[in-house]
Design a protein around this motif. Structure first.
Motif, PDB file in Angstrom:
ATOM      1  N   GLN A 147      -8.453  13.331   5.068  1.00  8.62           N
ATOM      2  CA  GLN A 147      -7.919  12.378   4.096  1.00  8.62           C
ATOM      3  C   GLN A 147      -8.512  12.565   2.699  1.00  8.62           C
ATOM      4  OE1 GLN A 147      -8.555   8.595   6.273  1.00  8.62           O
ATOM      5  NE2 GLN A 147      -6.341   8.543   6.573  1.00  8.62           N
ATOM      6  N   ILE A 148      -7.655  12.343   1.698  1.00 10.68           N
ATOM      7  CA  ILE A 148      -8.045  12.446   0.292  1.00 10.68           C
ATOM      8  C   ILE A 148      -7.980  11.043  -0.311  1.00 10.68           C
ATOM      9  CG2 ILE A 148      -7.469  13.457  -1.951  1.00 10.68           C
ATOM     10  CD1 ILE A 148      -6.025  15.700  -0.308  1.00 10.68           C
ATOM     11  N   VAL A 149      -9.085  10.574  -0.854  1.00  9.59           N
ATOM     12  CA  VAL A 149      -9.179   9.246  -1.452  1.00  9.59           C
ATOM     13  C   VAL A 149      -9.200   9.396  -2.972  1.00  9.59           C
ATOM     14  CG1 VAL A 149     -10.635   7.210  -1.725  1.00  9.59           C
ATOM     15  CG2 VAL A 149     -10.389   8.262   0.529  1.00  9.59           C
ATOM     16  N   LYS A 193     -12.091  13.716   3.500  1.00  8.68           N
ATOM     17  CA  LYS A 193     -12.387  15.096   3.124  1.00  8.68           C
ATOM     18  C   LYS A 193     -12.706  15.221   1.638  1.00  8.68           C
ATOM     19  CE  LYS A 193     -10.301  19.737   3.146  1.00  8.68           C
ATOM     20  NZ  LYS A 193      -9.085  20.518   3.485  1.00  8.68           N
ATOM     21  N   GLU A 194     -11.978  14.417   0.812  1.00 10.14           N
ATOM     22  CA  GLU A 194     -12.158  14.493  -0.635  1.00 10.14           C
ATOM     23  C   GLU A 194     -12.179  13.096  -1.246  1.00 10.14           C
ATOM     24  OE1 GLU A 194     -10.176  17.370  -3.105  1.00 10.14           O
ATOM     25  OE2 GLU A 194      -9.129  18.210  -1.364  1.00 10.14           O
ATOM     26  N   LEU A 195     -13.009  12.942  -2.274  1.00  7.01           N
ATOM     27  CA  LEU A 195     -12.992  11.763  -3.131  1.00  7.01           C
ATOM     28  C   LEU A 195     -12.685  12.263  -4.539  1.00  7.01           C
ATOM     29  CD1 LEU A 195     -13.527   8.766  -3.870  1.00  7.01           C
ATOM     30  CD2 LEU A 195     -15.941   9.397  -4.179  1.00  7.01           C
ATOM     31  N   VAL A 196     -11.585  11.758  -5.128  1.00  7.64           N
ATOM     32  CA  VAL A 196     -11.174  12.174  -6.462  1.00  7.64           C
ATOM     33  C   VAL A 196     -11.295  10.980  -7.402  1.00  7.64           C
ATOM     34  CG1 VAL A 196      -9.326  13.150  -7.868  1.00  7.64           C
ATOM     35  CG2 VAL A 196      -9.575  13.855  -5.469  1.00  7.64           C
ATOM     36  N   SER A 250      -3.203   4.821  -8.776  1.00  6.80           N
ATOM     37  CA  SER A 250      -4.384   4.327  -8.060  1.00  6.80           C
ATOM     38  C   SER A 250      -4.938   3.027  -8.603  1.00  6.80           C
ATOM     39  CB  SER A 250      -5.484   5.405  -8.075  1.00  6.80           C
ATOM     40  OG  SER A 250      -5.645   5.955  -9.360  1.00  6.80           O
ATOM     41  N   GLY A 251      -4.406   2.519  -9.733  1.00  2.00           N
ATOM     42  CA  GLY A 251      -4.825   1.206 -10.216  1.00  2.00           C
ATOM     43  C   GLY A 251      -6.152   1.231 -10.933  1.00  2.00           C
ATOM     44  N   THR A 263      -8.435  -1.168  -6.290  1.00  2.00           N
ATOM     45  CA  THR A 263      -7.415  -0.483  -5.493  1.00  2.00           C
ATOM     46  C   THR A 263      -7.713   1.011  -5.408  1.00  2.00           C
ATOM     47  OG1 THR A 263      -6.031  -0.296  -7.473  1.00  2.00           O
ATOM     48  CG2 THR A 263      -5.600  -2.139  -5.995  1.00  2.00           C
ATOM     49  N   PHE A 264      -7.153   1.646  -4.405  1.00  2.00           N
ATOM     50  CA  PHE A 264      -7.344   3.083  -4.231  1.00  2.00           C
ATOM     51  C   PHE A 264      -6.212   3.653  -3.393  1.00  2.00           C
ATOM     52  CE2 PHE A 264      -9.485   0.925  -0.796  1.00  2.00           C
ATOM     53  CZ  PHE A 264      -9.308   1.706   0.333  1.00  2.00           C
ATOM     54  N   VAL A 265      -5.992   4.947  -3.561  1.00  2.00           N
ATOM     55  CA  VAL A 265      -4.929   5.660  -2.849  1.00  2.00           C
ATOM     56  C   VAL A 265      -5.562   6.536  -1.776  1.00  2.00           C
ATOM     57  CG1 VAL A 265      -3.204   7.511  -3.080  1.00  2.00           C
ATOM     58  CG2 VAL A 265      -3.276   5.636  -4.743  1.00  2.00           C
ATOM     59  N   VAL A 266      -4.916   6.594  -0.604  1.00  2.00           N
ATOM     60  CA  VAL A 266      -5.342   7.499   0.458  1.00  2.00           C
ATOM     61  C   VAL A 266      -4.162   8.399   0.822  1.00  2.00           C
ATOM     62  CG1 VAL A 266      -6.168   7.728   2.829  1.00  2.00           C
ATOM     63  CG2 VAL A 266      -7.026   5.879   1.384  1.00  2.00           C
ATOM     64  N   ILE A 267      -4.385   9.699   0.698  1.00  2.00           N
ATOM     65  CA  ILE A 267      -3.392  10.690   1.106  1.00  2.00           C
ATOM     66  C   ILE A 267      -3.860  11.290   2.424  1.00  2.00           C
ATOM     67  CG2 ILE A 267      -2.201  12.820   0.489  1.00  2.00           C
ATOM     68  CD1 ILE A 267      -2.946  12.190  -2.450  1.00  2.00           C
ATOM     69  N   SER A 268      -2.991  11.274   3.416  1.00  3.18           N
ATOM     70  CA  SER A 268      -3.312  11.842   4.733  1.00  3.18           C
ATOM     71  C   SER A 268      -2.406  13.048   4.969  1.00  3.18           C
ATOM     72  CB  SER A 268      -3.102  10.798   5.841  1.00  3.18           C
ATOM     73  OG  SER A 268      -3.919   9.664   5.625  1.00  3.18           O
ATOM     74  N   PRO A 269      -2.910  14.252   4.689  1.00  2.00           N
ATOM     75  CA  PRO A 269      -2.104  15.459   4.927  1.00  2.00           C
ATOM     76  C   PRO A 269      -1.778  15.615   6.403  1.00  2.00           C
ATOM     77  CG  PRO A 269      -3.951  15.924   3.467  1.00  2.00           C
ATOM     78  CD  PRO A 269      -4.183  14.561   4.044  1.00  2.00           C
ATOM     79  N   GLN A 270      -0.873  16.555   6.678  1.00  5.64           N
ATOM     80  CA  GLN A 270      -0.444  16.775   8.060  1.00  5.64           C
ATOM     81  C   GLN A 270      -1.608  17.152   8.958  1.00  5.64           C
ATOM     82  OE1 GLN A 270       2.663  19.457   6.169  1.00  5.64           O
ATOM     83  NE2 GLN A 270       3.332  19.369   8.291  1.00  5.64           N
ATOM     84  N   LYS A 271      -1.609  16.541  10.130  1.00  7.92           N
ATOM     85  CA  LYS A 271      -2.506  17.006  11.189  1.00  7.92           C
ATOM     86  C   LYS A 271      -1.922  18.290  11.771  1.00  7.92           C
ATOM     87  CE  LYS A 271      -1.850  13.346  13.602  1.00  7.92           C
ATOM     88  NZ  LYS A 271      -1.903  12.301  14.651  1.00  7.92           N
ATOM     89  N   ALA A 272      -2.720  18.963  12.578  1.00  7.56           N
ATOM     90  CA  ALA A 272      -2.200  20.131  13.288  1.00  7.56           C
ATOM     91  C   ALA A 272      -1.015  19.701  14.149  1.00  7.56           C
ATOM     92  CB  ALA A 272      -3.304  20.742  14.151  1.00  7.56           C
ATOM     93  N   ASP A 273       0.095  20.422  14.022  1.00  2.78           N
ATOM     94  CA  ASP A 273       1.308  20.190  14.807  1.00  2.78           C
ATOM     95  C   ASP A 273       1.978  18.855  14.498  1.00  2.78           C
ATOM     96  OD1 ASP A 273       3.111  21.378  16.558  1.00  2.78           O
ATOM     97  OD2 ASP A 273       2.439  20.143  18.231  1.00  2.78           O
TER      98      ASP A 273
END
Length: 564
Positions: A170-172, A209-212, A511-512, A525-535
């Motif tokens: 996840q990317i925050v 995984k990442e904090l931006v 992201s506010g 406030t904050f945004v969370v991006i959840s990229p694809q898991k395997a499969d």
């Protein structure tokens, strides 16, 4: 002769009426006694679905899928007619083992569950398939096969989500924190400790995984008009860090932990912070910077499909201005835009408690056939609207804005910023005197891909919706590989689906902010991006709000895209 002919016609009419009567009676008898012909039934799922496999509807938690039909279902026809499939990472359907049966309380409803009778796995796309082989007890069927697509959203738990398989994906994204040098006029004081608590939760998360940090982090704009910047810019930023040491320590702990990549992107309120300034305060931090100081764009994601930037490069009042005032500043390389001075005025308004003021804005006349003059007039009207919200006790005519920053050494009056009427009837300003005519060149220097007309830039840059729309214009419409864009800058936290030129769904998020008071908007406030898991077939974007009791709630409906 005529009488006999009349009798013949009358008899024929009687025969015809008798025949018609017999036909009607036979028809009625057939209708009453023949078996009922099968009809058409319809179905409505209890979850949101779509017919488009590339745009699945995102549902937060799905445990039981209930399909409500318009007639009672024949249970003997269910087995091969109703199926649930999962969509894998290649877009293929994989049948999902489960329990499919008629609801015990309603014979018109079919319930679908997984074998464990628990919530479906999060972060997956599914397909519901109902064929016309499914029959009602009356023999009715659907008009055509039903196919519906949906996706399951992640439920955020910074302590760990089992459906993420203990993987860091996840990317925050956080932005607009506005840490100040002095607690008397910082914008983030009450929310400072909650920010530290939040960062500690992020550090402990097994899934991040990442904090931006997307700009407006170490703030050098929100200073009263009588504040004089120190001669050393580095000393200023060190003082901001010292005044917010708990936040700095929390971020440095994440960096030093080595498991979460921390990235900083410049914003307008920290556009003079150099690479060296940030690296000195946050050793080991990653910085996403353009060649122009004060700008940056960060590309990340499994397929480089995510773009994160502050968003101020599209704002005439806040984007770096390397052209205006060069003749005034000493260093010849100043980039401060006019919104810097607006922030200084606003900080004094806050410090003074929004006093009653005798200041007035002059009525200006303009030659509307002169496009250049008309844009100066529009610029004046924006300033008029902005200043009405931040009254100050000082006269607009008095030199009260002290500088010693970015080559500025003089003390300026508010009037120096405002358009005035010259003796020849034209309009001009003392500061940023040609901003309306140099906008196109400034956009080119700042790396704006699609030119924003100056009339729009002048009139609309203060509108958050206009800045949001640049995600579509500047990124989605120019690069089909980019599917997710996150801005900050406006303080208006939101998520919106968009579409790129390839016809694919894209997602924009803002992201506010974390300031104490954000009128009309949520804070923390904050945004969370959840990229694809395997499969897995989907990638999700969600917006959350943190609370001082350390709880987290979802602020807006999440969005999903397929991105195999």
């Amino acid at each position: 002769m005529r009488k006999g002919g009349g009798d013949m016609i009358l008899n024929e009419k009687k025969k015809l009426l008798l025949i018609v009567g017999v036909v009607v009676l036979v028809t009625l008898a057939l209708m009453l006694w023949s078996p009922k012909q099968p009809g058409i039934m319809t179905v409505k799922p209890n979850i949101a679905t779509t017919e488009d496999p590339d745009n699945p509807t995102l549902n937060d938690t799905v445990t039981t899928i209930s399909l409500t039909f318009t007639e009672k279902i024949d249970p003997t026809t269910i087995a091969d007619a109703v199926k649930l499939y999962r969509i894998d990472g290649n877009g293929n359907t994989v049948e999902e083992p489960g329990v499919i049966k008629i609801d015990a309380a309603d014979p018109k409803v079919i319930d679908i569950n997984n074998k464990a009778m628990t919530a479906l796995t999060q972060g997956e796309e599914y397909q519901i398939s109902i064929s016309r082989d499914l029959k009602a007890k009356s023999g009715s069927s659907l008009a055509s096969n039903f196919v519906g697509y949906f996706a399951t959203n992640y439920q955020l738990n910074l302590a760990g989500n089992k459906d993420l398989n203990n993987e860091r994906t996840q990317i925050v994204v956080i932005s607009d924190i506005h840490l100040g040098i002095d607690d008397r006029y910082t914008e983030t004081l009450a929310n400072r400790q909650p920010l530290v608590d939040y960062l500690n939760q992020v550090k402990a998360s097994p899934n991040v995984k990442e904090l931006v940090i997307a700009g407006d982090f170490l703030d050098f704009w929100m200073l009263p008009m009588d504040y004089i910047m120190p001669d050393s810019q580095s000393a200023f930023y060190d003082a901001v860090a010292a005044n917010n040491q708990t936040v700095v320590d929390a971020i440095n702990a994440i960096i030093q932990g080595g498991e979460i990549k921390v990235t900083y992107i410049p914003g307008n309120h920290d556009l003079l912070a150099t690479d060296a300034d940030i690296a000195r305060i946050f050793p080991g931090i990653n910085q996403a910077r353009d060649s122009m100081l004060g700008l940056g764009s960060y590309v990340t994601g499994t397929n480089s499909e995510i773009v994160i930037e502050h968003g101020h490069r599209y704002d005439l009042y806040s984007a770096p201005d390397p052209i205006s005032n060069r003749e005034i500043t000493q260093n010849g390389t100043s980039i401060l835009p006019p919104a810097y001075f607006y922030a200084r005025i606003g900080s004094s308004a806050v410090a003074e408690g929004y006093p009653k003021t005798t200041n007035t804005f002059p009525d200006l006349k303009v030659d509307k056939d002169d496009a250049n003059q008309l844009n100066i007039y529009r610029y004046a009207q924006v300033w008029k609207a902005l200043l009405s919200a931040i009254p100050i006790k000082e006269s607009y005519a008095d030199p009260v804005i002290k500088t010693n920053v970015d080559g500025y050494t003089q003390t300026y009056a508010v009037d120096d910023l405002l358009p005035h009427q010259n003796d020849d009837g034209t309009l001009s300003m003392n500061l940023y005197k040609d901003i309306q005519s140099t906008w196109d060149e400034r956009q080119s220097i700042n790396g704006v891909k699609v030119n924003i007309p100056v009339a729009d830039a002048v009139a609309k840059s203060a509108d958050s919706a206009f800045i949001d729309s640049q995600a579509q214009t500047q990124i989605f419409d120019t690069d089909p590989t980019k599917r997710i864009v996150v801005f900050g800058h406006t303080h208006h936290a939101r998520i919106a689906p968009m579409t790129n030129l390839a016809g694919q769904k894209t997602i924009y998020a803002n992201s506010g902010t974390w300031i104490d008071h954000a009128p009309g908007n949520p804070s923390m406030t904050f945004v969370v991006i959840s990229p694809q898991k395997a499969d897995s077939a989907i990638e999700t974007v969600n917006l959350y709000q943190y609370a001082k009791d350390q709880t987290i709630t979802q602020w807006a409906d999440g969005q999903a895209i397929t991105n195999p």
